[in-house]
Write a protein that holds these residues in place. Sequence first.
Motif, PDB file in Angstrom:
ATOM      1  N   UNK A   1      -8.743  18.110  -5.861  1.00  0.00           N
ATOM      2  CA  UNK A   1      -8.032  17.174  -4.990  1.00  0.00           C
ATOM      3  C   UNK A   1      -7.967  15.826  -5.683  1.00  0.00           C
ATOM      4  N   UNK A   2      -6.842  15.175  -5.557  1.00  0.00           N
ATOM      5  CA  UNK A   2      -6.654  13.857  -6.157  1.00  0.00           C
ATOM      6  C   UNK A   2      -7.233  12.801  -5.212  1.00  0.00           C
ATOM      7  N   UNK A   3      -8.548  12.613  -5.297  1.00  0.00           N
ATOM      8  CA  UNK A   3      -9.243  11.694  -4.394  1.00  0.00           C
ATOM      9  C   UNK A   3      -8.863  10.249  -4.702  1.00  0.00           C
ATOM     10  N   UNK A   4      -8.427   9.478  -3.727  1.00  0.00           N
ATOM     11  CA  UNK A   4      -8.074   8.078  -3.986  1.00  0.00           C
ATOM     12  C   UNK A   4      -9.289   7.276  -4.457  1.00  0.00           C
ATOM     13  N   UNK A   5      -9.080   6.414  -5.416  1.00  0.00           N
ATOM     14  CA  UNK A   5     -10.121   5.482  -5.851  1.00  0.00           C
ATOM     15  C   UNK A   5      -9.928   4.106  -5.243  1.00  0.00           C
ATOM     16  N   UNK A   6      -8.714   3.830  -4.795  1.00  0.00           N
ATOM     17  CA  UNK A   6      -8.398   2.561  -4.143  1.00  0.00           C
ATOM     18  C   UNK A   6      -7.412   2.839  -3.016  1.00  0.00           C
ATOM     19  N   UNK A   7      -7.355   1.956  -2.018  1.00  0.00           N
ATOM     20  CA  UNK A   7      -6.374   2.167  -0.950  1.00  0.00           C
ATOM     21  C   UNK A   7      -4.963   1.842  -1.411  1.00  0.00           C
ATOM     22  N   UNK A   8      -3.999   2.492  -0.803  1.00  0.00           N
ATOM     23  CA  UNK A   8      -2.605   2.091  -0.936  1.00  0.00           C
ATOM     24  C   UNK A   8      -2.409   0.898  -0.007  1.00  0.00           C
ATOM     25  N   UNK A   9      -2.133  -0.268  -0.578  1.00  0.00           N
ATOM     26  CA  UNK A   9      -2.014  -1.500   0.206  1.00  0.00           C
ATOM     27  C   UNK A   9      -0.559  -1.697   0.590  1.00  0.00           C
ATOM     28  N   UNK A  10      -0.326  -1.841   1.891  1.00  0.00           N
ATOM     29  CA  UNK A  10       1.024  -1.967   2.426  1.00  0.00           C
ATOM     30  C   UNK A  10       1.134  -3.218   3.291  1.00  0.00           C
ATOM     31  N   UNK A  11       2.345  -3.761   3.460  1.00  0.00           N
ATOM     32  CA  UNK A  11       2.536  -4.790   4.475  1.00  0.00           C
ATOM     33  C   UNK A  11       2.222  -4.214   5.857  1.00  0.00           C
ATOM     34  N   UNK A  12       1.728  -5.033   6.755  1.00  0.00           N
ATOM     35  CA  UNK A  12       1.313  -4.498   8.057  1.00  0.00           C
ATOM     36  C   UNK A  12       2.475  -3.916   8.852  1.00  0.00           C
ATOM     37  N   UNK A  13       3.692  -4.323   8.540  1.00  0.00           N
ATOM     38  CA  UNK A  13       4.854  -3.788   9.251  1.00  0.00           C
ATOM     39  C   UNK A  13       5.569  -2.697   8.455  1.00  0.00           C
ATOM     40  N   UNK A  14       4.883  -2.095   7.493  1.00  0.00           N
ATOM     41  CA  UNK A  14       5.490  -1.052   6.666  1.00  0.00           C
ATOM     42  C   UNK A  14       5.711   0.228   7.475  1.00  0.00           C
ATOM     43  N   UNK A  15       6.853   0.870   7.262  1.00  0.00           N
ATOM     44  CA  UNK A  15       7.111   2.135   7.945  1.00  0.00           C
ATOM     45  C   UNK A  15       6.395   3.305   7.277  1.00  0.00           C
ATOM     46  N   UNK A  16       5.612   3.030   6.223  1.00  0.00           N
ATOM     47  CA  UNK A  16       4.814   4.085   5.609  1.00  0.00           C
ATOM     48  C   UNK A  16       3.531   4.370   6.387  1.00  0.00           C
ATOM     49  N   UNK A  17       3.132   3.453   7.267  1.00  0.00           N
ATOM     50  CA  UNK A  17       1.965   3.723   8.099  1.00  0.00           C
ATOM     51  C   UNK A  17       2.287   4.814   9.110  1.00  0.00           C
ATOM     52  N   UNK A  18       1.286   5.597   9.519  1.00  0.00           N
ATOM     53  CA  UNK A  18       1.516   6.563  10.588  1.00  0.00           C
ATOM     54  C   UNK A  18       2.011   5.860  11.852  1.00  0.00           C
ATOM     55  N   UNK A  19       2.695   6.597  12.682  1.00  0.00           N
ATOM     56  CA  UNK A  19       3.397   6.051  13.839  1.00  0.00           C
ATOM     57  C   UNK A  19       2.497   5.263  14.781  1.00  0.00           C
ATOM     58  N   UNK A  20       1.326   5.803  15.096  1.00  0.00           N
ATOM     59  CA  UNK A  20       0.495   5.185  16.135  1.00  0.00           C
ATOM     60  C   UNK A  20      -0.106   3.860  15.670  1.00  0.00           C
ATOM     61  N   UNK A  21      -0.789   3.789  14.506  1.00  0.00           N
ATOM     62  CA  UNK A  21      -1.251   2.461  14.076  1.00  0.00           C
ATOM     63  C   UNK A  21      -0.100   1.493  13.828  1.00  0.00           C
ATOM     64  N   UNK A  22       1.071   2.015  13.419  1.00  0.00           N
ATOM     65  CA  UNK A  22       2.220   1.125  13.235  1.00  0.00           C
ATOM     66  C   UNK A  22       2.600   0.452  14.547  1.00  0.00           C
ATOM     67  N   UNK A  23       2.517   1.178  15.638  1.00  0.00           N
ATOM     68  CA  UNK A  23       2.807   0.596  16.951  1.00  0.00           C
ATOM     69  C   UNK A  23       1.767  -0.456  17.317  1.00  0.00           C
TER      70      UNK A  23
END
Length: 461
Positions: A370-392
Amino acid sequence: MADTMDTPLTPVPYAVTDPEMIPVERYYDEAFFKLEKEKLWPHVWQMACRLEEIPEVGDYVEYSILEKSVIIVRTKTGVKALHNACRHRGVRLATGPGNCKTTGFICPFHGWRYNMDGANTFVFGKQVFNAALLDHAEIDLAPCRVEFWAGCAFINFDDSAPSLLDSLGPVVDRLNARNVDKLKMDWWYATVLPTNWKLAMEAFQEGYHTMKTHPQLNTLSALGNPYGNDAEGMTPNKGISAKDTVKVNIEFMARLSSGMAGMVHESEIAVIEKLHDMEVPDDPVQATMMFYGKANEAVTADGYARGVPMFDVNKVMQEQPFHAVEYMFPHFFLLPMISAMSSYRIRPLTPETCLFEIWSLALRPEGEPHDTPREPTVLPYNSDQFPEIPRQDYYNLPLQQLGLHAGGFTHMRLSHSHEGLISNYQRLIDGYLAGRDPQVLAKAAHVVNSGFEAPIADIGF
């Protein structure tokens, strides 16, 4: 142990004096934020990293909280935590993840070197220093207290604080029963929210907001909203047939999976979706209970068949009832449902900004690539890449932070039965700011470390 009589408690500004009313200044006042920095964060256990971030000898990550920084490193003898400052003149040695097995840590300023255990191995021009200054006790990297649980390393800057497990309390047994130490990252996201760290957490400490903020979940509530009618006076799925409850619950779990950061894993949904044609009794409540029992049984069997470190879900649910959101004071969440979990960690940056991280965690066969992440993917808080519920939720939170400054708003007004966790942990913060006895605070944390929608409780002071 009671607070010692000869140690007067420090007055707390904007203290919670009515457990149903939280003063608004706690979410933006500079002086209150400074007190948290001085009285709270140096004395609490903080989730510093997932151990799978540092699988090999020499792997390290940096954990920062406000101005403090710690290196978490896997050595030949185990995982250690080291204060991230060269003992010569304080230069920060590590940023982000890396591996120091070969090179150790090298100060970029004057070239002092340290091995992975933190021992100083080289001082350029030793002869120009007083020998007493170069004693290893003086120049080895200072250790930071570190303990382990749930597949994570936790740090504490206070060597006299109660142990990690003594501080966590009964939540440990609830989550250990679910093999929490075996969970692995599917993905890891992070964002900076223009929101006080406490405000960001509180959106996940109650379900009262689901009807308006997450209408897609409210609509898929097979047995209706526990609070009654929705804003339009409608009861979702009123009069639904027993057979249709199965369909609605499958849709609910699938929407929860895609929308809630893997709280229900896609591998679990693949199993659950095979239950559409299961036979159920005519009563919708009994049908719903039968569906979830069958779903848990099927996911358990699938997990064992795939060789994951599985547990009997139905058995554990009976013996160790859990909450859909489990909170660990001050800043860590695990969200179980069947065998997978979501996880949140929130860290303060300024009085009105915080770093919010989300993990999707699942049980996987040992040794499975498995390609285990070593760092988080950092996104703007209003990014549509976040899952639906936390995005809301991320949409609401900046508006709430702005609204706190509106004239005429003085206090949060809490439901005593469903928003009590907010009151409970806020009053525990006051205990730290007042300087209460560490054992009293640990005992209070056992009460505070509950699930969302907890009632207001007596935390002991």
